[in-house]
Design a protein around this motif. Structure first.
Motif, PDB file in Angstrom:
ATOM      1  N   GLU A   1       0.976  -1.105  -0.581  1.00 23.52           N
ATOM      2  CA  GLU A   1      -0.294  -0.334  -0.291  1.00 23.52           C
ATOM      3  C   GLU A   1       0.430   0.927  -0.045  1.00 23.52           C
ATOM      4  OE1 GLU A   1      -2.675   0.721   3.864  1.00 23.52           O
ATOM      5  OE2 GLU A   1      -0.575  -0.030   4.618  1.00 23.52           O
ATOM      6  N   SER A   2       2.070   1.221   0.671  1.00 27.96           N
ATOM      7  CA  SER A   2       2.913   2.649   0.344  1.00 27.96           C
ATOM      8  C   SER A   2       4.279   1.842  -0.777  1.00 27.96           C
ATOM      9  CB  SER A   2       3.546   1.933   1.799  1.00 27.96           C
ATOM     10  OG  SER A   2       4.352   1.239   2.414  1.00 27.96           O
ATOM     11  N   PHE A   3       4.071   1.192  -1.015  1.00 24.83           N
ATOM     12  CA  PHE A   3       5.593   1.452  -2.098  1.00 24.83           C
ATOM     13  C   PHE A   3       5.174   0.337  -3.565  1.00 24.83           C
ATOM     14  CE2 PHE A   3       6.985  -1.346   1.357  1.00 24.83           C
ATOM     15  CZ  PHE A   3       7.668  -2.518  -0.258  1.00 24.83           C
ATOM     16  N   VAL A   4       6.453   0.441  -4.796  1.00 25.97           N
ATOM     17  CA  VAL A   4       5.849  -0.412  -5.762  1.00 25.97           C
ATOM     18  C   VAL A   4       7.328  -0.323  -6.253  1.00 25.97           C
ATOM     19  CG1 VAL A   4       4.806  -0.387  -8.419  1.00 25.97           C
ATOM     20  CG2 VAL A   4       3.741   0.696  -6.426  1.00 25.97           C
ATOM     21  N   ILE A   5       7.600  -1.445  -6.555  1.00 21.16           N
ATOM     22  CA  ILE A   5       9.143  -1.731  -7.262  1.00 21.16           C
ATOM     23  C   ILE A   5       8.565  -2.824  -9.002  1.00 21.16           C
ATOM     24  CG2 ILE A   5      11.066  -3.122  -7.012  1.00 21.16           C
ATOM     25  CD1 ILE A   5      11.036  -3.081  -3.918  1.00 21.16           C
ATOM     26  N   VAL A   6       9.148  -1.558  -9.277  1.00 21.09           N
ATOM     27  CA  VAL A   6       9.185  -2.495 -10.914  1.00 21.09           C
ATOM     28  C   VAL A   6      10.867  -2.671 -11.515  1.00 21.09           C
ATOM     29  CG1 VAL A   6       8.892  -2.203 -13.383  1.00 21.09           C
ATOM     30  CG2 VAL A   6       6.961  -1.391 -10.872  1.00 21.09           C
ATOM     31  N   LEU A   7      11.007  -4.170 -12.153  1.00 19.47           N
ATOM     32  CA  LEU A   7      12.510  -4.280 -12.517  1.00 19.47           C
ATOM     33  C   LEU A   7      12.100  -4.671 -13.968  1.00 19.47           C
ATOM     34  CD1 LEU A   7      13.438  -5.697  -8.798  1.00 19.47           C
ATOM     35  CD2 LEU A   7      13.317  -3.522  -9.899  1.00 19.47           C
ATOM     36  N   ASP A   8      13.451  -4.159 -14.507  1.00 19.89           N
ATOM     37  CA  ASP A   8      13.047  -4.718 -16.158  1.00 19.89           C
ATOM     38  C   ASP A   8      14.680  -6.086 -15.811  1.00 19.89           C
ATOM     39  OD1 ASP A   8      13.009  -5.777 -18.914  1.00 19.89           O
ATOM     40  OD2 ASP A   8      12.801  -3.688 -19.252  1.00 19.89           O
ATOM     41  N   GLY A   9      14.799  -6.785 -16.343  1.00 14.87           N
ATOM     42  CA  GLY A   9      16.237  -7.815 -16.282  1.00 14.87           C
ATOM     43  C   GLY A   9      16.547  -7.460 -17.469  1.00 14.87           C
ATOM     44  N   ALA A  10      17.588  -7.445 -17.965  1.00 14.42           N
ATOM     45  CA  ALA A  10      18.148  -8.160 -19.596  1.00 14.42           C
ATOM     46  C   ALA A  10      18.689  -8.765 -19.738  1.00 14.42           C
ATOM     47  CB  ALA A  10      19.372  -6.441 -19.312  1.00 14.42           C
ATOM     48  N   THR A  11      17.811  -9.492 -20.866  1.00 14.46           N
ATOM     49  CA  THR A  11      18.645 -10.858 -21.409  1.00 14.46           C
ATOM     50  C   THR A  11      20.296 -10.913 -21.766  1.00 14.46           C
ATOM     51  OG1 THR A  11      16.272 -10.775 -21.401  1.00 14.46           O
ATOM     52  CG2 THR A  11      18.018 -12.461 -22.359  1.00 14.46           C
ATOM     53  N   ALA A  12      21.084 -11.548 -21.228  1.00  7.38           N
ATOM     54  CA  ALA A  12      22.609 -11.613 -22.132  1.00  7.38           C
ATOM     55  C   ALA A  12      22.255 -12.175 -23.608  1.00  7.38           C
ATOM     56  CB  ALA A  12      23.318 -12.476 -21.265  1.00  7.38           C
ATOM     57  N   PRO A  13      22.798 -11.568 -24.244  1.00  5.84           N
ATOM     58  CA  PRO A  13      23.055 -11.405 -26.070  1.00  5.84           C
ATOM     59  C   PRO A  13      23.095 -13.493 -25.574  1.00  5.84           C
ATOM     60  CG  PRO A  13      24.358 -10.381 -25.922  1.00  5.84           C
ATOM     61  CD  PRO A  13      23.826 -10.173 -24.280  1.00  5.84           C
ATOM     62  N   VAL A  14      22.561 -14.227 -26.688  1.00  3.44           N
ATOM     63  CA  VAL A  14      23.446 -15.478 -26.805  1.00  3.44           C
ATOM     64  C   VAL A  14      24.632 -15.875 -27.177  1.00  3.44           C
ATOM     65  CG1 VAL A  14      22.857 -17.906 -28.695  1.00  3.44           C
ATOM     66  CG2 VAL A  14      21.036 -15.771 -28.041  1.00  3.44           C
ATOM     67  N   GLY A  15      24.847 -16.624 -26.503  1.00  4.85           N
ATOM     68  CA  GLY A  15      26.581 -17.076 -26.687  1.00  4.85           C
ATOM     69  C   GLY A  15      28.050 -16.137 -26.032  1.00  4.85           C
TER      70      GLY A  15
END
Ligand SMILES: [Zn+2]
Length: 261
Positions: free
Chosen positions: A24-38
């Motif tokens: 009710e008092s905070f929101v956390i949003v994360l977007d992880g980066a996918t490592a390029p293949v190889g």
């Protein structure tokens, strides 16, 4: 604060590299980066592990120290997450898993926000909304906290992005450098002024950056029809766009959070 959200993978069998925690008092949003293949990330963990750990560490700090500056929370969250895999992984590796990190918090006096990386926070404040009981239309203004430096890199090769990561010439992101927190966008708005807010990852911000919507339209759509509606909007736009028009994946993981005060 009333919070509603959607957080889902680009397509069903794939893991979701986006992550959200809300109270009710905070929101956390994360977007992880996918490592390029190889590419060797030096890390035995996957991106969902990283965003879950970072999310837990940030939430723990916000709960334990509700008045801490968000820059300090973010710096501490990155450091704590590094500590959880320092024994197993090479944290000197420039391709160590990374994530955007945005947080919105209702404090006693202010709504505080922090944005690191290309996720966004939009905050609406009512100007004069509470000043008068007259029927005159009250104006609103939007604060948009959005760091789109990753859209303007001089080099998008695998090595180029790796070299530009967590530098002032490139972009800053939550990974293996706690001081990245000091490069985030931060601000506070008196809590009585804030009417609505939205947090979103770049899977949603493309409605503005690519498809011509305004930040206010995105906020209004979430308010009227729920966060699910802007996810439907973005999928519709993606399917209507000729293949190859934009760099990268056709569909991305999406997180859309709507907050009403
Ligand atoms: Zn690891």
């Amino acid at each position: 604060m009333e919070v509603s959200y959607v957080c889902q993978a680009a397509s069903a069998p794939r893991p979701n590299d986006d992550f959200v925690i809300a109270t009710e008092s905070f929101v956390i949003v994360l977007d992880g980066a996918t490592a390029p293949v190889g590419v060797d990330s030096g890390c035995v963990h996957d991106v969902p592990w990283l965003v879950a750990r970072l999310g837990m560490n940030l939430a723990g700090l916000l709960l334990r120290e509700p008045r801490a500056a968000l820059v300090d929370v973010l710096r501490g969250g990155i450091a704590a997450t590094m500590g959880e895999h320092a024994d197993t992984c090479d944290l000197e590796n420039p391709d160590s898993p990374s994530s955007t990190a945005v947080m919105l918090r209702c404090g006693a006096q202010t709504v505080d926000y922090i944005v690191l990386g290309d996720s966004a926070i939009v905050i609406e404040r009512g100007v004069g909304a509470s000043a008068s009981a007259s029927a005159s239309a009250s104006a609103t203004e939007l604060t948009v906290a959005h760091d789109n430096r990753t859209a303007h890199l001089p080099d998008y090769s695998v090595g180029g992005v790796s070299r530009l990561r967590n530098t002032d010439e490139g972009f800053w992101i939550a990974s293996n450098r706690p001081e990245a927190a000091d490069k985030a966008i931060v601000g506070s708005i008196p809590i009585g002024d804030v009417t609505r807010a939205a947090l979103m990852t770049d899977g949603i911000t493309r409605l503005v950056e690519r498809y011509g919507r305004t930040w206010l339209e995105v906020l209004e759509r979430m308010d009227k029809y729920g966060p699910r509606e802007v996810v439907a909007d973005v999928r519709g736009e993606e399917l209507a766009t000729p293949p190859g028009t934009y760099r990268g994946k056709v569909h991305d993981d999406v997180t859309a959070v709507f907050c009403r005060f």
